[in-house]
Motif scaffolding. Structure first.
Motif, mmCIF file in Angstrom:
data_model
loop_
_atom_site.group_PDB
_atom_site.id
_atom_site.type_symbol
_atom_site.label_atom_id
_atom_site.label_comp_id
_atom_site.label_asym_id
_atom_site.label_seq_id
_atom_site.Cartn_x
_atom_site.Cartn_y
_atom_site.Cartn_z
ATOM 1 N N PRO A 42 10.168 4.718 -3.001
ATOM 2 C CA PRO A 42 9.105 5.732 -2.875
ATOM 3 C C PRO A 42 7.824 5.234 -3.553
ATOM 4 N N PRO A 43 6.671 5.742 -3.150
ATOM 5 C CA PRO A 43 5.413 5.316 -3.772
ATOM 6 C C PRO A 43 5.402 5.587 -5.272
ATOM 7 N N ILE A 44 4.801 4.680 -6.004
ATOM 8 C CA ILE A 44 4.610 4.823 -7.447
ATOM 9 C C ILE A 44 3.180 5.277 -7.681
ATOM 10 N N ARG A 45 3.006 6.400 -8.382
ATOM 11 C CA ARG A 45 1.679 7.001 -8.524
ATOM 12 C C ARG A 45 1.176 7.054 -9.961
ATOM 13 N N THR A 46 1.987 6.712 -10.916
ATOM 14 C CA THR A 46 1.538 6.740 -12.311
ATOM 15 C C THR A 46 1.869 5.415 -12.982
ATOM 16 N N TYR A 47 1.130 5.141 -14.038
ATOM 17 C CA TYR A 47 1.374 3.900 -14.789
ATOM 18 C C TYR A 47 2.743 3.933 -15.453
ATOM 19 N N ALA A 48 3.154 5.099 -15.932
ATOM 20 C CA ALA A 48 4.467 5.209 -16.557
ATOM 21 C C ALA A 48 5.575 4.868 -15.561
ATOM 22 N N ASP A 49 5.409 5.312 -14.300
ATOM 23 C CA ASP A 49 6.417 4.989 -13.286
ATOM 24 C C ASP A 49 6.428 3.491 -12.981
ATOM 25 N N LEU A 50 5.267 2.856 -13.011
ATOM 26 C CA LEU A 50 5.211 1.410 -12.770
ATOM 27 C C LEU A 50 5.925 0.655 -13.887
ATOM 28 N N VAL A 51 5.719 1.082 -15.118
ATOM 29 C CA VAL A 51 6.410 0.447 -16.247
ATOM 30 C C VAL A 51 7.911 0.639 -16.102
ATOM 31 N N GLU A 52 8.319 1.834 -15.694
ATOM 32 C CA GLU A 52 9.744 2.097 -15.495
ATOM 33 C C GLU A 52 10.313 1.203 -14.395
ATOM 34 N N PHE A 53 9.560 0.994 -13.329
ATOM 35 C CA PHE A 53 10.011 0.128 -12.237
ATOM 36 C C PHE A 53 10.192 -1.306 -12.731
ATOM 37 N N ILE A 54 9.232 -1.812 -13.508
ATOM 38 C CA ILE A 54 9.347 -3.170 -14.051
ATOM 39 C C ILE A 54 10.553 -3.261 -14.965
ATOM 40 N N ASP A 55 10.759 -2.215 -15.764
ATOM 41 C CA ASP A 55 11.919 -2.179 -16.667
ATOM 42 C C ASP A 55 13.225 -2.299 -15.883
ATOM 43 N N GLU A 56 13.333 -1.566 -14.783
ATOM 44 C CA GLU A 56 14.552 -1.609 -13.975
ATOM 45 C C GLU A 56 14.790 -2.992 -13.389
ATOM 46 N N ARG A 57 13.712 -3.636 -12.927
ATOM 47 C CA ARG A 57 13.867 -4.948 -12.300
ATOM 48 C C ARG A 57 14.241 -6.019 -13.318
ATOM 49 N N LEU A 58 13.780 -5.871 -14.547
ATOM 50 C CA LEU A 58 14.060 -6.902 -15.550
ATOM 51 C C LEU A 58 15.385 -6.683 -16.273
ATOM 52 N N ASN A 82 0.841 -1.194 0.000
ATOM 53 C CA ASN A 82 0.000 0.000 0.000
ATOM 54 C C ASN A 82 0.878 1.247 0.000
ATOM 55 N N GLY A 83 0.634 2.120 -0.990
ATOM 56 C CA GLY A 83 1.425 3.329 -1.090
ATOM 57 C C GLY A 83 0.658 4.579 -0.745
ATOM 58 N N GLY A 84 -0.522 4.411 -0.142
ATOM 59 C CA GLY A 84 -1.334 5.578 0.214
ATOM 60 C C GLY A 84 -2.773 5.370 -0.151
ATOM 61 N N GLU A 85 -3.638 6.244 0.355
ATOM 62 C CA GLU A 85 -5.066 6.099 0.128
ATOM 63 C C GLU A 85 -5.482 6.385 -1.303
ATOM 64 N N SER A 86 -4.622 6.989 -2.101
ATOM 65 C CA SER A 86 -4.965 7.308 -3.482
ATOM 66 C C SER A 86 -4.840 6.112 -4.411
ATOM 67 N N GLY A 87 -4.393 4.967 -3.894
ATOM 68 C CA GLY A 87 -4.235 3.787 -4.736
ATOM 69 C C GLY A 87 -2.839 3.608 -5.267
ATOM 70 N N ALA A 88 -1.873 4.417 -4.789
ATOM 71 C CA ALA A 88 -0.480 4.234 -5.195
ATOM 72 C C ALA A 88 0.081 2.956 -4.565
ATOM 73 N N VAL A 89 1.194 2.487 -5.094
ATOM 74 C CA VAL A 89 1.836 1.279 -4.573
ATOM 75 C C VAL A 89 3.309 1.575 -4.325
ATOM 76 N N ARG A 90 3.899 0.766 -3.473
ATOM 77 C CA ARG A 90 5.338 0.845 -3.249
ATOM 78 C C ARG A 90 5.887 -0.580 -3.223
ATOM 79 N N PHE A 91 7.155 -0.689 -3.529
ATOM 80 C CA PHE A 91 7.851 -1.967 -3.508
ATOM 81 C C PHE A 91 9.085 -1.826 -2.623
ATOM 82 N N ASP A 92 9.193 -2.732 -1.660
ATOM 83 C CA ASP A 92 10.313 -2.690 -0.716
ATOM 84 C C ASP A 92 10.323 -1.314 -0.036
ATOM 85 N N GLU A 93 11.478 -0.662 -0.056
ATOM 86 C CA GLU A 93 11.598 0.657 0.579
ATOM 87 C C GLU A 93 11.598 1.784 -0.433
#
Length: 605
Positions: free
Chosen positions: A338-354, A325-336
């Motif tokens: 910062p919260p991810i609040r946009t779809y573009a940031d989520l895609v970027e996060f997946i890109d970094e992990r892969l 849970n990254g906040g009441e707005s529906g954001a998400v976080r992974f590990d430690e």
């Protein structure tokens, strides 16, 4: 003789003619003796001054020893006129000048629809043939045995034609397939009229209030005004509704869901002509991860054939397990992080992990070739523009944003402003959610009707996709769960065979000649196929299991607006339902529009 030569009925011993004694209906001719008659078809010659046209219902009778009088009823499928006595094509000129004697003969072929009682004998040559009316017409078309029937339009004789509701609600069958040329076949207009007839014919009884319809609108804003009266309605159309036993009025309970405007921080619905009774829909990043919606980002049939198809499921499962849970707005976080609040940031996060070798194996679940990972990432990055307005975690919490069917009888999901990839995502996610909800209730009642245009795009014959799997599930199991599919497509030959095969009711409007020749239209007789290539808008050929011949019908002009220019000014019929539930104001969205549409605003038919 025929047309000037056909003998009239001989008087019997009481002085009553044979024709008058056999039936009070209008006699149109006699069964021919020059053409072989069978229990399946026969020909009639027309009496002088009598005319039959295609789709007319004709009956004749025969006395059969041990059974009594047998009724043989059928539909006219062919009408021909010719000169008797002419040997050459040029003789027509001599006959016209009176130099060559000849007689004009009109004959009609009748395809048998019903024999009552079922004694399969042919009608006898010379037997009088009558135009069916009243009970005889109902018998010929099986309307008399339909305990629950829904008006589907008017026959060529101007009388109501019906669908057996048992083949719509899952009792004995379910699902409707509508095919035809785009813009001419009026597929969507017929689908909405069929829904209107179901809701207003009384067949649903006490279930009417809870029976729902979910319509996906992909072509402009034409379907966003179903709860507004049509300003083009005239007395002729009102009379047609009256003959069908239906009120001429718009849908009473409608709610529209539309995607947010791209770049709008307040997620205002992306519609232009309607402002009341419209809610924005989107999914939070938390919902995206929790519900494993990544599968529907790759909903194209080509994605299933690609090598990265297995990787999609693995990454979706990883997102679900790792997202916090990254906040009441529906954001998400992974590990430690910062919260991810946009779809573009989520895609970027997946890109970094892969792309990071130290974390790649944990996210892929198994050693995966780098080429497969790169192909997956390339495809994922192309979804950013299409899905960013729909998947987000940057909006204030607590606001309604999900698509649901509980607030109104008719729910419209507007997709026309979305790219095709986003349309697939929405259709797949919403269908999965509604199907799962119906499964969870454990009951087929109340019914849910799903209207989906461009079915060949979502369930193509070749390839696989998550959406196709859901639609196959609806076609094969939806009957028992009360989920009824009304699918429309330009080309039934390009739709998954099992979906079309599970449709109890098949409908065709105007067809392309090449498409009409395909095997998928084998339910249409040869003459009906030819007619379908020149059918006018509003004319449909409908086949249902009980009637052996498809019926040609026309349905009334819509009593509801089919485009903004047709919508009557003022509050919609549903202004007190869905709009009130969502607390939205109801300003007049049509201020400044004239009652008369512009010259280039072509009506649906």
């Amino acid at each position: 003789m025929l047309n000037g030569q056909v003998s009239q009925g001989r008087p019997d011993g009481d002085g009553v003619t044979e024709r008058a004694a056999s039936a009070p209906a209008e006699a149109v001719g006699r069964v021919l003796g020059t053409q072989s008659a069978s229990p399946l078809s026969f020909w009639i010659g027309l009496e002088p001054g009598r005319v039959v046209q295609l789709d007319d219902v004709v009956v004749t009778r025969r006395e059969v020893p041990g059974y009594g009088q047998v009724l043989v009823a059928g539909i006219v499928t062919k009408v021909e006129a010719r000169h008797e006595g002419a040997a050459f094509d040029s003789d027509v000129f001599l006959i016209a000048d009176g130099s060559l004697p000849a007689a004009v003969v009109e004959v009609a072929e009748v395809k048998v629809t019903r024999i009552e009682p079922e004694v399969f004998v042919p009608p006898l040559p010379g037997a009088p043939a009558y135009r069916a009316d009243g009970l005889e017409r109902d018998q010929a078309l099986y309307f008399d045995v339909m305990e629950r029937r829904v008006p589907m339009g008017l026959g060529r004789d101007g009388l109501p034609a019906y669908l057996n509701f048992d083949f719509l609600d899952g009792t004995r069958g379910a699902h409707v397939s509508i095919s035809g040329v785009s813009g001419v076949a009026t597929k969507t207009s017929f689908a909405t009229f069929l829904l209107y007839s179901i809701f207003n014919s009384g067949m649903l009884g006490a279930e009417a209030a809870n029976t729902k319809a979910l319509i996906f609108s992909v072509k402009g804003e034409d379907l966003l005004f179903l709860d507004h009266a049509n300003t083009r309605m005239d007395e002729t159309a009102r009379g047609q509704y009256g003959r069908l036993g239906l009120p001429a009025q718009p849908f009473r309970s409608v709610h529209v869901f539309a995607p947010p405007r791209p770049g709008d921080p307040n997620a205002v619905p992306h519609v232009s002509a309607r402002t009341s009774g419209v809610s924005a829909f989107y999914w939070t990043l938390a919902e995206f991860c929790e519900q494993e919606l990544l599968r529907f980002v790759f909903a194209d049939a080509d994605d299933e054939r690609a090598q990265y198809s297995l990787l999609v499921g693995q990454i979706a499962a990883r997102l679900r397990a790792a997202a916090q849970n990254g906040g009441e707005s529906g954001a998400v976080r992974f590990d430690e992080e910062p919260p991810i609040r946009t779809y573009a940031d989520l895609v970027e996060f997946i890109d970094e992990r892969l792309t990071d070798e130290s974390t790649r194996s944990a996210w892929t679940g198994a050693p995966t070739p780098l080429g497969t990972v790169n192909a997956f990432l390339r495809r994922l990055r192309t979804s950013i523009r299409a899905l960013s307005p729909l998947v987000r975690g940057d909006l204030p919490p607590g606001r309604p944003h999900g698509i649901g069917t509980s607030d109104a009888q008719v729910t419209i999901v507007d997709l026309h402003n979305l790219p095709e990839r986003a349309q697939r995502f929405v259709v797949g996610v919403v269908l999965r959610g509604e199907f799962a909800r119906k499964e969870g209730t454990g009951s087929a009642r109340p019914l849910l009707f799903v209207v989906l245009d461009e079915l060949n795009k979502y369930a193509p014959r070749e390839g696989d996709s998550p959406i196709k799997e859901i639609l196959l599930d609806v076609a094969e199991r939806g009957r028992s769960l009360g989920v009824i599919l009304i699918g429309a497509q330009q080309t039934a030959s390009e739709v998954e065979r099992r979906i079309v095969a599970n449709c109890a009711v098949r409908v065709a409007g105007r067809l392309d000649p090449a498409e009409a020749a395909r095997a998928e239209y084998g339910w249409l007789p040869a003459t009906a196929r030819e007619r379908a290539t020149i059918a006018k808008p509003g004319t449909m050929f409908v086949a249902q299991p009980e009637i052996p011949v498809p019926l040609a019908i026309s349905f009334p002009f819509p009593a509801w607006a089919t485009r903004p220019a047709e919508a009557s000014p003022g509050l919609p019929a549903s202004s007190g339902t869905a709009a009130a539930l969502y607390g939205r104001s109801s300003p007049d969205p049509f201020a400044g529009l004239t009652r008369d549409p512009p010259e280039d605003d072509i009506p649906p038919f």
